[in-house]
Design an enzyme around this catalytic site. Sequence first.
Site, short mmCIF file in Angstrom:
data_model
loop_
_atom_site.label_atom_id
_atom_site.label_comp_id
_atom_site.label_asym_id
_atom_site.label_seq_id
_atom_site.Cartn_x
_atom_site.Cartn_y
_atom_site.Cartn_z
N ASP A 43 -0.05 5.06 0.77
CA ASP A 43 -0.30 6.04 1.82
C ASP A 43 -0.40 5.38 3.19
O ASP A 43 -1.21 4.48 3.40
CB ASP A 43 -1.58 6.83 1.52
CG ASP A 43 -1.50 7.57 0.20
OD1 ASP A 43 -0.41 8.10 -0.12
OD2 ASP A 43 -2.51 7.63 -0.52
N ASP A 50 0.88 -1.16 0.00
CA ASP A 50 0.00 0.00 0.00
C ASP A 50 0.92 1.21 0.00
O ASP A 50 2.06 1.14 0.47
CB ASP A 50 -0.87 -0.04 1.26
CG ASP A 50 -1.68 1.22 1.45
OD1 ASP A 50 -2.41 1.61 0.52
OD2 ASP A 50 -1.57 1.83 2.53
#
Length: 181
Positions: A10, A8
């Site tokens: 952020d 991922d």
Amino acid sequence: MRKVIFLDRDGTINIEKSYLHKWEDFEFEKNAIEGLKKLKKLGYEFIVVTNQSGIGRGYYTEDDLIALNNEMMKKLKEYGIEILECFYCPHHKEKGIGKYKVDCDCRKPSPGMLLEGIKKYNVDINNSYMIGDKKGDLEAGEKAGLKSILVLTGYGKNTVKDIEDNYLIANDLLDVTNLVK
């Protein structure tokens, strides 16, 4: 077959900031670069999979996101870290606008982005991982047949209360190196 860590973006690679889309606002998470360097030495390659509903909501464009991701990849390359590809989902089924208001199979927790990466890059799912700071990241990894690791960066400290015991937990990307083989 490749050993890949799906990341991922952020809250995992960079500090979580609401609808981040400008390079000047980008900051790497603590120990992110060191962790990625160590994971690379362990033989892993990297693919980023990121939900970006800010595009679908009209806050920024796909070009804005691509420019930011390209800058991130350029900076990481200076440290010897190469990202195979950054997959992103611009959709949101309730708050999307126009063509982005769809119920897709790419928005995590759906595994679409991961499955595309697995197929495109011939990923060995038995020796690969999904790492993120939200439950949806972990669920997407699980649905794609990967082991998932929650990092306690970004939203991770709040997420840890809501996940089952079958997920591995690490403080940050450097700490992940203690959990993978």
